[in-house]
Design an enzyme around this catalytic site. Structure first.
Site, PDB file in Angstrom:
ATOM      1  N   SER A  52      -5.545 -24.749  15.954  1.00 15.96           N
ATOM      2  CA  SER A  52      -5.995 -25.380  17.193  1.00 15.96           C
ATOM      3  C   SER A  52      -5.593 -24.573  18.431  1.00 15.96           C
ATOM      4  O   SER A  52      -6.134 -24.788  19.515  1.00 15.96           O
ATOM      5  CB  SER A  52      -5.432 -26.800  17.307  1.00 15.96           C
ATOM      6  OG  SER A  52      -5.927 -27.625  16.285  1.00 15.96           O
ATOM      7  N   GLY A 241      -8.839 -28.697  15.147  1.00  9.21           N
ATOM      8  CA  GLY A 241      -9.393 -27.367  15.345  1.00  9.21           C
ATOM      9  C   GLY A 241      -9.437 -26.997  16.813  1.00  9.21           C
ATOM     10  O   GLY A 241      -9.170 -27.826  17.689  1.00  9.21           O
ATOM     11  N   GLY A 243     -11.093 -25.063  20.471  1.00  8.03           N
ATOM     12  CA  GLY A 243     -12.321 -24.883  21.226  1.00  8.03           C
ATOM     13  C   GLY A 243     -12.969 -26.167  21.702  1.00  8.03           C
ATOM     14  O   GLY A 243     -12.433 -27.262  21.609  1.00  8.03           O
ATOM     15  N   CYS A 269      -7.942 -35.058  16.007  1.00 12.69           N
ATOM     16  CA  CYS A 269      -8.033 -34.023  17.054  1.00 12.69           C
ATOM     17  C   CYS A 269      -9.494 -33.612  17.279  1.00 12.69           C
ATOM     18  O   CYS A 269     -10.284 -34.408  17.763  1.00 12.69           O
ATOM     19  CB  CYS A 269      -7.138 -32.844  16.687  1.00 12.69           C
ATOM     20  SG  CYS A 269      -6.887 -31.670  18.033  1.00 12.69           S
ATOM     21  N   LEU A 270      -9.862 -32.379  16.952  1.00 14.65           N
ATOM     22  CA  LEU A 270     -11.259 -31.974  17.098  1.00 14.65           C
ATOM     23  C   LEU A 270     -12.153 -32.870  16.247  1.00 14.65           C
ATOM     24  O   LEU A 270     -13.265 -33.230  16.660  1.00 14.65           O
ATOM     25  CB  LEU A 270     -11.444 -30.505  16.697  1.00 14.65           C
ATOM     26  CG  LEU A 270     -12.864 -29.953  16.823  1.00 14.65           C
ATOM     27  CD1 LEU A 270     -13.318 -29.913  18.274  1.00 14.65           C
ATOM     28  CD2 LEU A 270     -12.968 -28.560  16.195  1.00 14.65           C
ATOM     29  N   GLN A 273     -12.963 -35.907  18.169  1.00 11.09           N
ATOM     30  CA  GLN A 273     -13.971 -35.655  19.198  1.00 11.09           C
ATOM     31  C   GLN A 273     -15.362 -35.518  18.591  1.00 11.09           C
ATOM     32  O   GLN A 273     -16.346 -36.023  19.136  1.00 11.09           O
ATOM     33  CB  GLN A 273     -13.589 -34.396  19.979  1.00 11.09           C
ATOM     34  CG  GLN A 273     -12.272 -34.503  20.717  1.00 11.09           C
ATOM     35  CD  GLN A 273     -11.655 -33.148  21.046  1.00 11.09           C
ATOM     36  OE1 GLN A 273     -12.303 -32.110  20.918  1.00 11.09           O
ATOM     37  NE2 GLN A 273     -10.385 -33.159  21.451  1.00 11.09           N
ATOM     38  N   ASN A 311      -2.071 -31.875  20.686  1.00 11.79           N
ATOM     39  CA  ASN A 311      -2.514 -30.507  20.959  1.00 11.79           C
ATOM     40  C   ASN A 311      -4.020 -30.513  21.175  1.00 11.79           C
ATOM     41  O   ASN A 311      -4.796 -30.343  20.242  1.00 11.79           O
ATOM     42  CB  ASN A 311      -2.155 -29.579  19.793  1.00 11.79           C
ATOM     43  CG  ASN A 311      -2.673 -28.171  20.023  1.00 11.79           C
ATOM     44  OD1 ASN A 311      -2.992 -27.798  21.151  1.00 11.79           O
ATOM     45  ND2 ASN A 311      -2.775 -27.390  18.966  1.00 11.79           N
ATOM     46  N   GLY A 313      -7.221 -29.807  24.469  1.00  9.86           N
ATOM     47  CA  GLY A 313      -7.623 -29.543  25.842  1.00  9.86           C
ATOM     48  C   GLY A 313      -8.894 -30.264  26.226  1.00  9.86           C
ATOM     49  O   GLY A 313      -9.343 -30.180  27.368  1.00  9.86           O
ATOM     50  N   HIS A 353      -1.816 -35.593  16.529  1.00  8.06           N
ATOM     51  CA  HIS A 353      -1.571 -34.977  15.222  1.00  8.06           C
ATOM     52  C   HIS A 353      -0.571 -35.822  14.431  1.00  8.06           C
ATOM     53  O   HIS A 353       0.635 -35.589  14.477  1.00  8.06           O
ATOM     54  CB  HIS A 353      -1.021 -33.555  15.408  1.00  8.06           C
ATOM     55  CG  HIS A 353      -2.063 -32.549  15.781  1.00  8.06           C
ATOM     56  ND1 HIS A 353      -2.366 -31.463  14.995  1.00  8.06           N
ATOM     57  CD2 HIS A 353      -2.892 -32.485  16.841  1.00  8.06           C
ATOM     58  CE1 HIS A 353      -3.338 -30.760  15.566  1.00  8.06           C
ATOM     59  NE2 HIS A 353      -3.670 -31.360  16.698  1.00  8.06           N
ATOM     60  N   GLU A 355       0.219 -35.862  11.432  1.00  6.64           N
ATOM     61  CA  GLU A 355       0.863 -35.270  10.256  1.00  6.64           C
ATOM     62  C   GLU A 355       2.253 -34.722  10.550  1.00  6.64           C
ATOM     63  O   GLU A 355       2.963 -34.281   9.648  1.00  6.64           O
ATOM     64  CB  GLU A 355      -0.025 -34.170   9.667  1.00  6.64           C
ATOM     65  CG  GLU A 355       0.174 -32.787  10.240  1.00  6.64           C
ATOM     66  CD  GLU A 355      -0.291 -32.625  11.683  1.00  6.64           C
ATOM     67  OE1 GLU A 355       0.161 -31.670  12.350  1.00  6.64           O
ATOM     68  OE2 GLU A 355      -1.104 -33.452  12.131  1.00  6.64           O
TER      69      GLU A 355
END
Length: 382
Positions: A52, A241, A243, A269-270, A273, A311, A313, A353, A355
């Site tokens: 990530s 992940g 980007g 996370c990604l 989204q 984590n 953005g 996250h 985990e």
């Protein structure tokens, strides 16, 4: 005679023209990326190997980094994906019973550019006030003007699809369970088959699934839904992940098709989204993102406050949720959306996250929730 080692010079240049001078603790050379700050007090090796952080230069706000060294067990992926590392102080000595390399030796072994000896508090204030911005670390042979130019040349992460860059090329099965004092243990007997999309997956996510009785098949980011359905999975996992999620049209399309089939789905996370985008919501670029292991998040269903590892953005826009997507968690730092659940199909996701590599264990119950979704589907004969 000085007891301190003599280290070569290094600089960190930001796109706004700010230059920090310190010393090189990794490989000589130059690296550029988006500069972010992470508030975790430990877990620097897990952070460096988290996909990530691809194309990001990580600033660790805790002042003393490197005390425990590095080892071959704490990799969270197959490589070091962070673009660079920025710290305040490097301890002269590292000590730990699992130590195999000091942090500088580890960085040099893996060709990572890093800088120490700068005022990370000042850097963090700049990032908080102006937002995450492009930067360049130049080590050993330094040129201030060239470093600023390279920082300004970095295009930024908005619109950048990095999931397919960090993903694996072909499917594989994961069989490693939790870590103990004797090392990583074999996975427990499988009760469910989970297909995990690798958008930049962390290994401890796969371990937590395996430890809960899941046979885990990991597939590349661009795997179409039809191929996933050929595995006849009991559930689908959408990994973390790097980007911008919006350019990942291949993933959004596949997730939308899998949701339509009613396959139990869990995203992190990604993956969170992407599940939201596939459901009709929108995402936004955050000012400086969330990076750290001490972020308070409220579970809206129970009222419980959880300390989480973060984590990211980008975030899901809470005002864009369609009628069949309800909020489940919110950040107590800034009120941003941290979790969603579909009301019409068995699917949910979480922004942080859970985990815990690195970070707290408070949100591990979400893995149990995923297991419960698959149990319920099996019991219903679906």
């Amino acid at each position: 005679m000085s007891l301190l080692p003599s280290l070569p010079p290094a600089i960190l240049a930001l796109a706004d023209g700010t230059v920090f001078r310190g010393y090189a603790i990794g490989s000589p050379g130059t690296t550029s990326g988006e500069v972010v700050f992470n508030t975790a007090m430990s877990g620097y090796q897990e952070i460096l190997t988290d996909p990530s952080y691809c194309r990001q230069i990580v600033t660790l706000t805790y002042p003393h980094i490197g005390n425990t060294g590095c080892n071959d067990e704490d990799f969270e992926s197959r490589a070091n994906f962070a673009a660079g590392l920025v710290i305040r102080d490097l301890p002269i000595r590292a000590e730990n019973w699992r130590l195999q390399d000091t942090l500088p030796d580890y960085l040099k072994k893996h060709g990572m550019v890093a800088i120490a000896g700068i005022d990370t508090r000042k850097l963090t204030r700049i990032l908080r006030e102006k937002g995450a911005q492009a930067g360049c670390i130049m080590a050993v042979e330094v040129d201030e003007h060239a470093a600023i130019a390279q920082a300004r040349a970095f295009p930024g992460l908005a619109g950048m699809d990095l999931a397919k860059v960090v993903s694996v090329d072909s499917p594989y099965e994961w069989s490693e369970g939790d870590w103990t004092l004797k090392g990583y243990q074999p996975a427990t007997a499988a009760r469910f088959h989970v297909v995990a999309y690798d958008f930049g997956v962390k290994r401890n996510i796969l371990r937590m699934l395996a430890a809960r009785g899941c046979k885990v098949t990991v597939v590349p980011a661009q795997t179409p839904a039809a191929k996933v359905l050929e595995y006849k999975p009991d559930g689908v996992f959408l990994s973390n992940g790097p980007g911008d999620p919006e350019p990942c049209d291949y993933a959004i399309t596949a997730i939308r098709e899998l949701l339509a089939q009613g396959v139990p789905t869990y995203g992190i996370c990604l993956g969170h989204q992407l599940l939201a985008l596939a459901s009709g919501a929108k995402t936004v670029k955050m000012k400086f993102g969330h990076h750290g292991a001490n972020h308070p998040v409220k579970d809206l269903d129970t009222g419980q406050v959880l300390i989480t590892s973060q984590n990211h953005g980008f975030a899901v826009d809470a005002d864009s949720l369609p009628a069949n997507l309800r909020p489940t968690h919110v950040s107590l730092f800034d009120g941003s959306l941290q979790g969603v659940a579909r009301t019409d199909v068995p699917a949910f996701s979480f922004q942080g996250h859970p985990e815990a590599s690195p970070g707290p264990h408070d949100v591990a119950y979400l893995f149990d929730r995923f297991i419960k979704l698959m149990q319920d589907q099996k019991a219903a004969g679906k």
